[in-house]
Write a protein that holds these residues in place. Structure first.
Motif, PDB file in Angstrom:
ATOM      1  N   MET A 216     165.285  42.182   3.887  1.00  0.00           N
ATOM      2  CA  MET A 216     166.743  42.027   4.035  1.00  0.00           C
ATOM      3  C   MET A 216     167.164  40.599   3.733  1.00  0.00           C
ATOM      4  SD  MET A 216     167.254  44.212   7.551  1.00  0.00           S
ATOM      5  CE  MET A 216     166.326  42.975   8.464  1.00  0.00           C
ATOM      6  N   GLY A 217     166.670  40.036   2.651  1.00  0.00           N
ATOM      7  CA  GLY A 217     167.052  38.680   2.289  1.00  0.00           C
ATOM      8  C   GLY A 217     166.223  37.644   3.005  1.00  0.00           C
ATOM      9  N   LYS A 218     166.836  36.934   3.949  1.00  0.00           N
ATOM     10  CA  LYS A 218     166.150  35.848   4.631  1.00  0.00           C
ATOM     11  C   LYS A 218     165.252  36.324   5.766  1.00  0.00           C
ATOM     12  CE  LYS A 218     169.722  32.428   3.555  1.00  0.00           C
ATOM     13  NZ  LYS A 218     170.679  31.426   4.127  1.00  0.00           N
ATOM     14  N   ALA A 219     165.350  37.582   6.123  1.00  0.00           N
ATOM     15  CA  ALA A 219     164.522  38.145   7.198  1.00  0.00           C
ATOM     16  C   ALA A 219     164.108  39.556   6.816  1.00  0.00           C
ATOM     17  CB  ALA A 219     165.275  38.145   8.521  1.00  0.00           C
ATOM     18  N   SER A 220     162.967  39.989   7.343  1.00  0.00           N
ATOM     19  CA  SER A 220     162.439  41.305   7.003  1.00  0.00           C
ATOM     20  C   SER A 220     161.736  41.912   8.211  1.00  0.00           C
ATOM     21  CB  SER A 220     161.444  41.214   5.834  1.00  0.00           C
ATOM     22  OG  SER A 220     162.060  40.679   4.692  1.00  0.00           O
ATOM     23  N   PHE A 221     161.561  43.212   8.153  1.00  0.00           N
ATOM     24  CA  PHE A 221     160.763  43.928   9.147  1.00  0.00           C
ATOM     25  C   PHE A 221     159.622  44.631   8.415  1.00  0.00           C
ATOM     26  CE2 PHE A 221     164.755  43.718  11.536  1.00  0.00           C
ATOM     27  CZ  PHE A 221     164.302  43.413  12.812  1.00  0.00           C
ATOM     28  N   CYS A 222     158.464  44.680   9.048  1.00  0.00           N
ATOM     29  CA  CYS A 222     157.380  45.536   8.562  1.00  0.00           C
ATOM     30  C   CYS A 222     156.699  46.158   9.766  1.00  0.00           C
ATOM     31  CB  CYS A 222     156.382  44.770   7.701  1.00  0.00           C
ATOM     32  SG  CYS A 222     155.342  43.603   8.593  1.00  0.00           S
ATOM     33  N   THR A 223     155.992  47.240   9.545  1.00  0.00           N
ATOM     34  CA  THR A 223     155.264  47.930  10.611  1.00  0.00           C
ATOM     35  C   THR A 223     153.787  47.953  10.258  1.00  0.00           C
ATOM     36  OG1 THR A 223     157.150  49.326  11.160  1.00  0.00           O
ATOM     37  CG2 THR A 223     154.991  50.093  11.878  1.00  0.00           C
ATOM     38  N   LEU A 224     152.972  47.474  11.192  1.00  0.00           N
ATOM     39  CA  LEU A 224     151.522  47.486  11.029  1.00  0.00           C
ATOM     40  C   LEU A 224     150.917  48.603  11.864  1.00  0.00           C
ATOM     41  CD1 LEU A 224     150.621  43.677  11.163  1.00  0.00           C
ATOM     42  CD2 LEU A 224     151.408  45.049   9.220  1.00  0.00           C
ATOM     43  N   GLN A 225     149.909  49.246  11.320  1.00  0.00           N
ATOM     44  CA  GLN A 225     149.206  50.322  12.030  1.00  0.00           C
ATOM     45  C   GLN A 225     147.754  49.921  12.218  1.00  0.00           C
ATOM     46  OE1 GLN A 225     149.701  54.679  10.999  1.00  0.00           O
ATOM     47  NE2 GLN A 225     147.622  54.383  10.230  1.00  0.00           N
ATOM     48  N   ASP A 226     147.296  49.965  13.479  1.00  0.00           N
ATOM     49  CA  ASP A 226     145.895  49.648  13.762  1.00  0.00           C
ATOM     50  C   ASP A 226     145.181  50.892  14.275  1.00  0.00           C
ATOM     51  OD1 ASP A 226     146.516  49.907  16.513  1.00  0.00           O
ATOM     52  OD2 ASP A 226     146.951  47.758  16.695  1.00  0.00           O
ATOM     53  N   ALA A 227     144.004  50.711  14.849  1.00  0.00           N
ATOM     54  CA  ALA A 227     143.172  51.856  15.229  1.00  0.00           C
ATOM     55  C   ALA A 227     143.499  52.419  16.608  1.00  0.00           C
ATOM     56  CB  ALA A 227     141.691  51.449  15.201  1.00  0.00           C
ATOM     57  N   SER A 228     144.478  51.826  17.295  1.00  0.00           N
ATOM     58  CA  SER A 228     144.774  52.288  18.657  1.00  0.00           C
ATOM     59  C   SER A 228     145.677  53.510  18.636  1.00  0.00           C
ATOM     60  CB  SER A 228     145.423  51.162  19.459  1.00  0.00           C
ATOM     61  OG  SER A 228     146.687  50.811  18.911  1.00  0.00           O
ATOM     62  N   PHE A 229     145.796  54.136  19.800  1.00  0.00           N
ATOM     63  CA  PHE A 229     146.676  55.289  19.953  1.00  0.00           C
ATOM     64  C   PHE A 229     147.644  55.007  21.090  1.00  0.00           C
ATOM     65  CE2 PHE A 229     143.044  57.211  17.865  1.00  0.00           C
ATOM     66  CZ  PHE A 229     143.661  57.993  16.902  1.00  0.00           C
ATOM     67  N   GLY A 230     148.767  55.646  21.039  1.00  0.00           N
ATOM     68  CA  GLY A 230     149.774  55.474  22.073  1.00  0.00           C
ATOM     69  C   GLY A 230     151.034  56.182  21.647  1.00  0.00           C
ATOM     70  N   SER A 231     152.128  55.855  22.319  1.00  0.00           N
ATOM     71  CA  SER A 231     153.388  56.531  22.021  1.00  0.00           C
ATOM     72  C   SER A 231     153.869  56.251  20.602  1.00  0.00           C
ATOM     73  CB  SER A 231     154.455  56.097  23.023  1.00  0.00           C
ATOM     74  OG  SER A 231     154.642  54.683  22.979  1.00  0.00           O
ATOM     75  N   THR A 232     153.414  55.133  20.023  1.00  0.00           N
ATOM     76  CA  THR A 232     153.837  54.778  18.659  1.00  0.00           C
ATOM     77  C   THR A 232     152.752  55.049  17.631  1.00  0.00           C
ATOM     78  OG1 THR A 232     153.069  52.491  18.879  1.00  0.00           O
ATOM     79  CG2 THR A 232     155.329  52.969  19.579  1.00  0.00           C
TER      80      THR A 232
END
Length: 528
Positions: free
Chosen positions: A84-100
């Protein structure tokens, strides 16, 4: 962070995308050559996984997190990115489990990480392995996130991931490229975690009950322990034909002769037979043997074992398979083959009429050419009729007992009915899950049974057993009365995870070669 109103992007040429990613990697390598960074660094250590962060911080308010100022390090595969220009979001996925599902959102701002690094970040791709360090906070929408003070590319992904809107649609691709299936399908990952928990639980259960875990050969000079077609190979140093193990039974019973009273093995077996939703040529079983037990003891123990595995893998005894309930809490029913036929069919007294059974089997589609119905014994015909008419109706857990001697060459005959054995098979959801029996420990009887198997093999039965001289010799030293059982781990996991195919619960199932002929050399990668 994903946009619920986003539309699927137009498909791009995969080869072009791969070329673009390779160009990005070449640029990174060039920077390394110039003394700036490392293409594939291996010095980053995460402090937390996503599930840990949500467990520790998700219940806290925005103000509490701001006051706490917790700094963490995470790493994972980049699954989503929104610039989004000067700022951004990303999502990382690791080996854990949970609500996300092992995912954590990262907020990346140019002025926090530096303009040059932020410019690089904007060109990183989905699928890249990324590290992030920063402060835990919550966004305006209340989503737990990490405000990054540093991000780092750990591994450049050279192949694009499946379309995020559809995932892997081709089931065979899911089996063939299990690594992509696991990275994109949380249900698949959970399925294999459940499998691991079940196997670990089985091992704990056996050790708790005094069983010794052992390892026996996978290369056999004589295939034995089951009626099955083996894979063959050649041992160069010994200059002899060898067979991949079809079952560990005869070696495990040798250990009973040697003085170990309770042994078990979680083993890989190989059978050169058909492939189906229930069969894979390479599969996992657990076999266990206990001195001074009989088949009644085995049934009670197996019932407890299956319940324990279910509780440890999925936490309940009330299962659902294919939309139908399966109750592991109720006592498993115990029926003889004849009782099962009487309960589930209208055969009545005809069950003891060989001619009637032959005609009934012909009506069910069995042919004389393939099954030799006219030369089979009454007991053999009864078993075939059971398999064709009753087996698939055994939905709730049921032990089927008293199999004929002629098809049970390693099982002890009943003292009261010598034509049948003290043997059972466990059925759930209409399929076999286990096979056990009081073991035959009469060396002379065993030798005679082996001779009968050799005669059957000579008559064309390629699944009949060989004569194992050393096993007979072991029995001649004396084996204590005992019981033994084999449990199909793959089928058990199909049940516990509600999986329709055995391929769903084997990480790398047997598949036909992608490139056709096994002698064909793989094509050179066009991207090099």
């Amino acid at each position: 962070m994903s946009d619920p109103h986003a539309t699927a992007p137009a498909p791009q040429d995969e080869n072009q995308l791969i070329l673009e990613r390779r160009e990005k990697l070449r640029a990174i390598r060039q920077r390394q050559a110039d003394g700036h960074g490392v293409a594939f660094p291996n010095d980053f250590k995460p402090s937390h996984q996503a599930a840990e962060l949500f467990a520790a911080f998700d219940a806290q308010s925005t103000e509490e997190l701001a006051a706490l100022g917790a700094t963490v390090k995470v790493a994972g595969r980049m699954m989503l990115k929104r610039v989004m220009g000067k700022a951004s979001f990303c999502t990382l996925q690791d080996a854990s489990f949970g609500s996300t599902g092992g995912r954590i959102q990262i907020y990346v701002k140019g002025e926090d990480i530096g303009a040059e690094l932020y410019a690089d970040f904007k060109h990183w791709d989905l699928g890249d392995i990324v590290a992030a360090e920063g402060t835990v906070f919550k966004t305006k929408t209340g989503e737990l996130s990490i405000h990054a003070t540093r991000v780092r590319l750990l591994t450049k992904s050279l192949r694009p991931m499946p379309d995020k809107f559809h995932g892997i649609a081709d089931q065979e691709v899911k089996y063939r490229q299990r690594y992509v299936d696991l990275m994109t399908d949380e249900v698949s990952r959970k399925r294999f975690v459940a499998r691991s928990k079940a196997v670990s639980g089985l091992r704990e259960f056996m050790v708790h009950h005094g069983f010794l875990e052992v390892e026996t050969p996978m290369l056999h000079p004589i295939p034995g322990g089951a009626n099955a077609k083996p894979f063959t190979t050649h041992h160069n140093a010994l200059d002899q034909q060898m067979f991949l193990r079809i079952a560990p039974e005869l070696y495990l019973k040798r250990l009973l002769v040697g003085g170990f009273d309770r042994v078990f093995e979680i083993n890989r077996n190989f059978r050169n037979e058909g492939i189906s939703v229930r069969h894979n040529p390479e599969f996992t079983m657990m076999e266990f043997y206990a001195a001074y037990w009989n088949y009644q003891d085995l049934m009670t123990f197996t019932e407890d074992l299956v319940r324990d595995a279910a509780l440890k893998a999925v936490g309940t005894l009330q299962l659902s398979y294919g939309g139908k309930p399966v109750d592991l809490a109720q006592p498993f029913e115990r029926l003889t083959i004849l009782q099962a036929i009487e309960k589930y069919t209208g055969a009545g007294a005809h069950v003891n009429d060989a001619e009637w059974l032959q005609n009934a089997l012909r009506k069910l589609g069995l042919t004389e050419a393939k099954h030799q119905l006219s030369t089979r014994s009454l007991a053999s015909l009864q078993v075939m009729y059971f398999e064709e008419t009753v087996e698939e109706q055994l939905w709730q857990p049921t032990f089927i007992c008293e199999h004929p001697v002629e098809i049970s060459p390693l099982a002890r005959a009943s003292d009261t009915r010598p034509e049948v054995t003290e043997r059972f098979e466990l059925y759930i959801t209409g399929r076999e899950f286990g096979n056990g029996f009081s073991e035959l420990n009469d060396a002379e009887d065993q030798a005679a049974r082996f001779h009968a198997q050799v005669a059957a093999k000579d008559s064309g039965d390629d699944e009949a057993m060989y004569y194992d001289h050393d096993f007979v010799r072991a029995l001649e030293y004396g084996m204590p009365p005992a019981g033994g059982c084999g449990i199909g781990i793959d089928r058990l996991m199909m049940l516990l995870t509600d999986s329709p195919s055995i391929r769903d619960i084997i990480l790398f199932p047997a598949l036909r070669r992608e490139n056709g002929s096994p002698t064909r050399r793989p094509a050179r990668d066009p991207h090099f």
